[in-house]
Enzyme design. Structure first.
Site, PDB file in Angstrom:
ATOM      1  N   ASP A  42       0.856  -1.187   0.000  1.00 13.99           N
ATOM      2  CA  ASP A  42       0.000   0.000   0.000  1.00 13.99           C
ATOM      3  C   ASP A  42       0.889   1.233   0.000  1.00 13.99           C
ATOM      4  O   ASP A  42       1.793   1.357   0.843  1.00 13.99           O
ATOM      5  CB  ASP A  42      -0.892   0.017   1.236  1.00 13.99           C
ATOM      6  CG  ASP A  42      -1.937  -1.097   1.216  1.00 13.99           C
ATOM      7  OD1 ASP A  42      -1.905  -1.911   0.265  1.00 13.99           O
ATOM      8  OD2 ASP A  42      -2.757  -1.157   2.136  1.00 13.99           O
ATOM      9  N   ASP A  75     -15.682  -3.711  -0.552  1.00 18.41           N
ATOM     10  CA  ASP A  75     -15.218  -3.311   0.777  1.00 18.41           C
ATOM     11  C   ASP A  75     -16.439  -3.042   1.642  1.00 18.41           C
ATOM     12  O   ASP A  75     -17.250  -2.174   1.320  1.00 18.41           O
ATOM     13  CB  ASP A  75     -14.350  -2.048   0.679  1.00 18.41           C
ATOM     14  CG  ASP A  75     -13.258  -2.203  -0.374  1.00 18.41           C
ATOM     15  OD1 ASP A  75     -12.582  -3.233  -0.354  1.00 18.41           O
ATOM     16  OD2 ASP A  75     -13.101  -1.297  -1.215  1.00 18.41           O
TER      17      ASP A  75
END
Length: 241
Positions: A8, A129
């Site tokens: 990330d 998500d």
């Protein structure tokens, strides 16, 4: 089992967030390319890349760093974060990315998702998500009125072949994955479900395998040394998983 070490990227650094919160950041390195090479040296067979700047700000963010990783390895790479236009998708696929992960775009523009799926097939992945079972968008900031289960059913109709399913409450918390939610996702969605969020140990991964989930993204547990990637890949090979 397919293990995807996560990289990330925020402000040019390798980071992990706690429950997707932009201000709950732990930094793990200054070079995304070096981090990619580290995981490759430890046996990674594929990588999961996320542009957090793009996810939160809707800008190009970490695109240059991600493209540099693409140039540094021939391993399969999947990339997500802030990919919200046809041009974004085309840029990554033309650069040789194996999969492009769509989140907000998939929720807000299903017609475009349908066109992209028709054009690029299994290169298009949707990130589902969820917070308390409801889908979130725009870097997990906005909670929609659509349930994850309803979205899976819509994605089946569109022909999407792969989803990344993340329980936000588990992400970065290292408290174990939400196995019941993942099993439900696997029951409803006709394609491949990639588990994300909460993985804290190799045991978590093998529990997912027993539950029928064979693709797993691992982040903080790798960075904190709770999972030894080289040993994990060897165990998977020895178990024939």
């Amino acid at each position: 089992m397919k293990i995807y070490p996560a990289i990330d990227i925020q402000n040019g650094k390798c980071v992990r967030l706690y429950q997707g919160l932009a201000d709950q950041v732990t930094e793990y390195g200054d070079s995304p390319v070096d981090m990619a090479l580290t995981w490759i040296e430890q046996g990674a067979k594929r990588l999961h890349l996320v542009d957090l700047d793009g996810a939160f700000k809707g800008a190009e963010g970490a695109r240059n760093a991600i493209l540099s990783i693409r140039k540094s390895t021939s391993l399969p790479l999947q990339v997500g974060g802030g990919i919200r236009t046809l041009e974004d998708v085309k840029t990554y696929i033309d650069a040789g990315m194996d999969r492009v992960i769509l989140g907000t775009m998939a929720i807000e523009n299903p017609e475009l998702l349908k066109d992209l799926t028709a054009a690029y097939g299994d290169k298009i992945v949707v990130s589902v998500d969820a917070k308390d079972g409801m889908v979130t968008t725009k870097g997990w900031v906005e909670v929609s009125e659509k349930s994850a289960v309803a979205l899976f059913e819509e994605l089946n109709e569109i022909g999407v072949q792969t989803v990344v399913y993340t329980d936000i409450s588990r992400d970065g918390a290292m408290i174990g994955p939400n196995i019941s939610a993942l099993v439900k996702a696997n029951e409803v969605f006709k394609g491949t479900v990639i588990a994300s969020g909460g993985i804290s140990s190799a045991e978590d991964i093998f529990e997912l395998q027993k539950a029928g989930i064979t693709d797993v993204i691992v982040g903080k547990a790798l960075y904190e040394g709770q999972i030894d990637l080289k040993k994990l890949e060897l165990d998977i090979a020895q178990k024939g998983l």
